[in-house]
Design an enzyme around this catalytic site. Structure first.
Site, PDB file in Angstrom:
ATOM      1  N   TYR A  87       0.709 -15.233   6.399  1.00  0.00           N
ATOM      2  CA  TYR A  87       0.038 -16.145   7.339  1.00  0.00           C
ATOM      3  C   TYR A  87      -0.458 -15.435   8.601  1.00  0.00           C
ATOM      4  CZ  TYR A  87       3.273 -19.388   4.867  1.00  0.00           C
ATOM      5  OH  TYR A  87       4.012 -20.086   3.950  1.00  0.00           O
TER       6      TYR A  87
ATOM      7  N   CYS B 226       5.268  -0.975  -1.203  1.00  0.00           N
ATOM      8  CA  CYS B 226       3.982  -0.333  -1.508  1.00  0.00           C
ATOM      9  C   CYS B 226       2.832  -1.328  -1.470  1.00  0.00           C
ATOM     10  CB  CYS B 226       4.067   0.347  -2.863  1.00  0.00           C
ATOM     11  SG  CYS B 226       5.392   1.541  -2.868  1.00  0.00           S
TER      12      CYS B 226
END
Ligand SMILES: *Cc1c(COP(=O)(O)O)cnc(C)c1O
Length: 410
Positions: A313, A339
């Site tokens: 968000y 990653c």
């Protein structure tokens, strides 16, 4: 609380919650509605149904249940949590969500929950079948979509007709008639939830005005509408801005109570974030620092799989070293080991210089933190500690790798 001692005892990443802060918020919210009703010279019975998805820790559910709260659930899994942590409160459960399955309806019917918030006509038909088959009457509300805009992140805005939630309010009267004609269903409420992390009170008032008109129409149609479920969504301040929770919740209570004054209904509220967000911090240790060109990075042992709000968000969390620091300030990206370039907690954030081994706290992480945690990169979930009257206790131990892969087959 000495967070360094907790980090040493329980390891990092570690969620730490304050029980007292949660109790304070729940008490504050209840008091705000009592005061608003008094000021408006109206009577409005109000029940808090804590939104379990914000933080579904059993210990926190137990505590809120003991305070007399009900719960807003969105799955059979959350119902199971309430049954285990607060069995005495199952009669104060409301069941929301656009994709309820037959087994989840059956479990909720058998448990005797308070109210199903039905989100589509197809769901209405299935619930009627299940209730009739079990010989249980389901109290229902339709979750109406009021087509009200509320300023928040698009992923957590839910009250526009473009969203998947609820039944268009213009059609609601007709769908209630259908509901009333189906076996096993008893329409007793109207519900609405316009989104999450909403800071202004006006959108709540606008939505509820439409709900009030609908309640009046439905009563005129002869339906015994008793409950108005105003949903959750009341926001907090994540940044450095001043936030007075008591004053802001008082204006929220005044807005809602003003709209409902004289309606002779019972108000249900589904607060999640407001109760738990600011009661929690995620404590993490700095693993490495590094410089790439002119960018400085601080790599922590917590990652987006432990707290996804910044990645999902673009959310802001304050991040501070746990030990008071005399070091000069620095600007860095604070990132996790996962990653993904989206695995960051903050970009270009100014903090006192951070070095490997330092402990930092991500603040206001009590809501939608652990409950959104994943195992991405085969990382175990953090441990969780609850601090009650100055005493810390482990409420979830750190997972083991064995547990993480236990359900898999070679
Ligand atoms: C998520 C949700 C809530 C809680 O929202 P908060 O912003 O945490 O208060 C309440 N009701 C429903 C239906 C929800 O989906």
């Amino acid at each position: 609380m000495d967070l360094t001692a907790l980090a040493e005892e329980f390891g990092t990443p570690l969620y730490v919650y304050s029980a007292d802060a949660i109790v304070e918020r729940a008490t504050m919210l209840k008091a705000a509605f009592s005061t608003a009703a008094l000021n408006l010279k109206t009577e409005l019975k109000t029940t808090l149904c804590y939104a379990v998805k914000a933080n579904s820790s059993l210990a926190i559910l137990k505590m809120l249940g003991a305070m007399g709260c009900g719960f807003d659930i969105v799955s059979g899994g959350e119902l199971e949590r309430v049954k285990r942590a607060a069995p005495q409160s199952v009669g104060k459960v409301v069941f929301s969500g656009v994709g309820k399955q037959a087994w989840e309806m059956d479990a909720a019917l058998e448990a005797g929950i308070l109210l199903f918030n039905v989100e589509s006509e197809a769901e209405l038909e299935l619930l009627s079948e299940r209730a009739a088959a079990l010989g249980i009457t389901a109290r229902i509300a339709l979750r109406v979509n009021p087509d009200v805009f509320a300023e928040t992140h698009p992923y957590i805005s839910t009250g526009l007709s473009a969203h998947k939630f609820g039944i268009a309010i213009a059609r609601a009267r007709e769908v209630y008639q259908r509901a009333a004609s189906l076996p096993g269903l008893r329409p007793e409420g109207v519900s609405v939830h316009i989104g999450s992390q909403i800071r202004a009170v006006e959108p709540f008032g606008q939505a509820l005005k439409r709900v009030r008109s609908l309640v009046e129409e439905l009563r005129a149609d002869g339906l015994p509408i008793h409950f108005v479920d105003a949903g959750g969504g009341f926001g907090i301040e994540y940044g450095e801005g001043a936030f007075d929770p008591a004053a802001s919740v008082a204006s929220y209570a005044h807005e809602l109570s003003g709209v409902l004054a004289g309606l002779d209904a019972e108000l249900l509220l589904e607060p999640g974030r407001f109760l738990v967000a600011q009661a929690g911090a995620l404590v993490t240790r700095v693993l490495y620092t590094k410089q790439n060109g002119d960018k400085h990075f601080v790599i922590t042992d917590a990652a987006m799989n432990d707290l996804i709000r910044p990645a999902l968000y673009q959310a802001h969390h304050e991040i501070w070293p746990i030990e008071k620091s005399e070091r000069a300030s620095q600007v860095a990206d604070i990132v996790g080991p996962v990653c993904e370039s989206g695995d960051f907690f903050a970009r270009d954030r100014e903090t006192p210089e951070l070095r490997a081994g330092d402990l930092v706290a991500l603040l206001d992480a009590g809501a939608y933190g652990m409950s959104l945690a994943s195992h991405y990169n085969t990382r175990v979930h953090p441990a969780e500690v609850l601090v009650e009257h100055g005493k810390a206790r482990l409420i979830r131990r750190r997972e083991t790798l064995d547990e993480l892969i236990a359900a898999e087959m070679l």
